[in-house]
Design a protein around this motif. Structure first.
Motif, short mmCIF file in Angstrom:
data_model
loop_
_atom_site.label_atom_id
_atom_site.label_comp_id
_atom_site.label_asym_id
_atom_site.label_seq_id
_atom_site.Cartn_x
_atom_site.Cartn_y
_atom_site.Cartn_z
N MET A 10 0.83 -1.20 0.00
CA MET A 10 0.00 0.00 0.00
C MET A 10 0.86 1.25 0.00
O MET A 10 1.93 1.29 0.61
N ASN A 11 0.36 2.28 -0.67
CA ASN A 11 1.03 3.57 -0.62
C ASN A 11 0.85 4.23 0.75
O ASN A 11 1.72 4.97 1.19
N ASP A 12 -0.30 4.00 1.38
CA ASP A 12 -0.60 4.58 2.68
C ASP A 12 0.10 3.74 3.76
O ASP A 12 -0.39 2.68 4.15
N HIS A 13 1.24 4.22 4.22
CA HIS A 13 2.04 3.42 5.15
C HIS A 13 1.35 3.25 6.51
O HIS A 13 1.53 2.22 7.17
N GLU A 14 0.58 4.25 6.93
CA GLU A 14 -0.12 4.12 8.21
C GLU A 14 -1.19 3.03 8.12
O GLU A 14 -1.31 2.18 9.00
N ARG A 15 -1.94 3.03 7.03
CA ARG A 15 -2.96 1.98 6.84
C ARG A 15 -2.29 0.62 6.65
O ARG A 15 -2.78 -0.39 7.14
N PHE A 16 -1.16 0.61 5.96
CA PHE A 16 -0.44 -0.65 5.75
C PHE A 16 0.03 -1.23 7.09
O PHE A 16 -0.11 -2.43 7.33
N SER A 17 0.56 -0.37 7.95
CA SER A 17 1.02 -0.85 9.27
C SER A 17 -0.15 -1.39 10.08
O SER A 17 -0.02 -2.40 10.78
N GLN A 18 -1.30 -0.73 9.99
CA GLN A 18 -2.49 -1.21 10.69
C GLN A 18 -2.89 -2.59 10.17
O GLN A 18 -3.20 -3.50 10.94
N LEU A 19 -2.85 -2.74 8.85
CA LEU A 19 -3.21 -4.02 8.26
C LEU A 19 -2.24 -5.12 8.70
O LEU A 19 -2.66 -6.24 9.05
N VAL A 20 -0.96 -4.81 8.70
CA VAL A 20 0.05 -5.79 9.13
C VAL A 20 -0.20 -6.21 10.57
O VAL A 20 -0.15 -7.41 10.91
N ASP A 21 -0.47 -5.23 11.44
CA ASP A 21 -0.70 -5.55 12.85
C ASP A 21 -1.91 -6.47 13.03
O ASP A 21 -1.86 -7.44 13.81
N PHE A 22 -2.99 -6.19 12.33
CA PHE A 22 -4.18 -7.02 12.45
C PHE A 22 -3.91 -8.44 11.97
O PHE A 22 -4.30 -9.42 12.62
N VAL A 23 -3.27 -8.57 10.83
CA VAL A 23 -3.03 -9.92 10.29
C VAL A 23 -2.04 -10.67 11.16
O VAL A 23 -2.21 -11.86 11.44
N ARG A 24 -1.00 -9.97 11.62
CA ARG A 24 0.00 -10.62 12.46
C ARG A 24 -0.62 -11.16 13.75
O ARG A 24 -0.25 -12.24 14.23
N GLN A 25 -1.58 -10.41 14.30
CA GLN A 25 -2.21 -10.82 15.56
C GLN A 25 -3.44 -11.72 15.34
O GLN A 25 -4.15 -12.03 16.29
N HIS A 26 -3.68 -12.07 14.09
CA HIS A 26 -4.83 -12.92 13.76
C HIS A 26 -6.13 -12.29 14.23
O HIS A 26 -7.00 -12.94 14.82
N LYS A 27 -6.25 -11.00 13.96
CA LYS A 27 -7.44 -10.25 14.36
C LYS A 27 -8.14 -9.70 13.13
O LYS A 27 -7.52 -9.45 12.10
N SER A 28 -9.42 -9.46 13.27
CA SER A 28 -10.17 -8.77 12.22
C SER A 28 -11.37 -8.10 12.88
O SER A 28 -11.91 -8.60 13.87
N VAL A 29 -11.78 -6.97 12.31
CA VAL A 29 -12.95 -6.26 12.84
C VAL A 29 -14.23 -6.97 12.39
O VAL A 29 -15.13 -7.21 13.19
N TYR A 30 -14.33 -7.26 11.11
CA TYR A 30 -15.45 -8.03 10.58
C TYR A 30 -14.97 -9.44 10.24
O TYR A 30 -13.78 -9.67 10.02
N THR A 31 -15.89 -10.37 10.18
CA THR A 31 -15.54 -11.76 9.94
C THR A 31 -15.07 -11.96 8.50
O THR A 31 -15.80 -11.66 7.56
N PRO A 32 -13.86 -12.45 8.31
CA PRO A 32 -13.37 -12.68 6.94
C PRO A 32 -14.15 -13.81 6.27
O PRO A 32 -14.55 -14.79 6.91
N CYS A 33 -14.37 -13.67 4.98
CA CYS A 33 -15.03 -14.71 4.22
C CYS A 33 -14.48 -14.68 2.80
O CYS A 33 -13.84 -13.72 2.38
#
Length: 247
Positions: A117-140
């Motif tokens: 992602m070009n947006d590094h802040e959003r990219f870091s947020q995404l990395v943190d969520f995936v690394r911690q096996h977390k999600s706000v909505y249920t993945p499908c």
């Protein structure tokens, strides 16, 4: 460039093909526009007014997809309840209350997704969520009934390689058809081509479609492409939107 790599798997998946009518067929892999929806679900950018497409789209996010399991498909009869008009009055509806439709599903799909992602802040947020096996909505995978599991693999450094000659090299990801200069056909491999939605605006209007080539057995393609991305382990991929973004 730093690329988030994660696996997503499920028991079932369905990504409706555009030409399907009453009996929906599915794509064999997660299309880029569906992957944007999955990323939105992970970090909590909702589907209200299609907000996720304002954050994750072909201009802000570059993605690649690799098949990790052979393509398997099955067809299941699904009972639909007619709720058009936000009402359910079965005895007064000419078409009846329920109808059964045969729907094609992927069986045990597993994909490796590469995201930049070009947006590094959003990219870091995404990395943190995936690394911690977390999600706000249920993945499908495509439909809410196809619950998925997302697993962090790595944040890996991929560098762009300009192909100086037309010698085919093994590419692990699915490849946009327009990028293939030559494809070496190998015995025993099953080559497929599908046309997928490529660019979609926040109103969910598809402005562009592209053909994508892949091997149905989840094996690399020997292809000549103008450029690809490679990590230290020699894994080569081609991003969907490989027009220089992220360099």
């Amino acid at each position: 460039m730093n690329v988030l790599v994660f696996d997503v798997r499920a028991d079932f998946g369905h990504f409706r093909q555009m030409y399907s009518t009453s009996s929906p067929l599915t794509h064999s892999f997660i299309p880029p526009t569906a992957l944007f929806g999955l990323l939105g679900a992970i970090v909590g950018v909702g589907k209200e007014d299609n907000d996720y497409l304002r954050v994750f789209n072909h201009e802000t996010t570059n993605v690649a997809v690799r098949l990790m399991e052979p393509v398997r498909k099955t067809r299941v009869g699904i009972n639909y309840v007619n709720t058009k008009g936000n009402i359910w009055v079965p005895k007064q509806r000419r078409e009846g209350a329920r109808t059964q439709i045969r729907v094609e599903f992927l069986r045990f799909p597993r994909f490796r997704c590469y995201v930049y992602m070009n947006d590094h802040e959003r990219f870091s947020q995404l990395v943190d969520f995936v690394r911690q096996h977390k999600s706000v909505y249920t993945p499908c995978l495509g439909l809410s009934e196809c619950l998925a599991d997302v697993r962090f693999v790595a944040v890996d450094d991929f560098h762009r390689v300009e192909a100086m000659d037309k010698e085919p090299v093994p590419i692990c990801s699915v490849i946009p058809g327009r990028d293939i200069q030559a494809l070496k056909v190998e015995p025993g491999k099953e080559y497929r081509k599908e046309r997928v939605a490529w660019e979609m605006d926040p109103a969910r209007v598809v402005s562009r479609y592209e053909e994508v080539i892949f091997e149905a057995g989840a094996r690399p393609l020997l292809a000549s492409v103008p450029y690809y991305w490679e990590n230290a382990q020699g894994e080569r991929i081609v991003f969907f939107y490989s027009n220089g973004k992220g360099e």
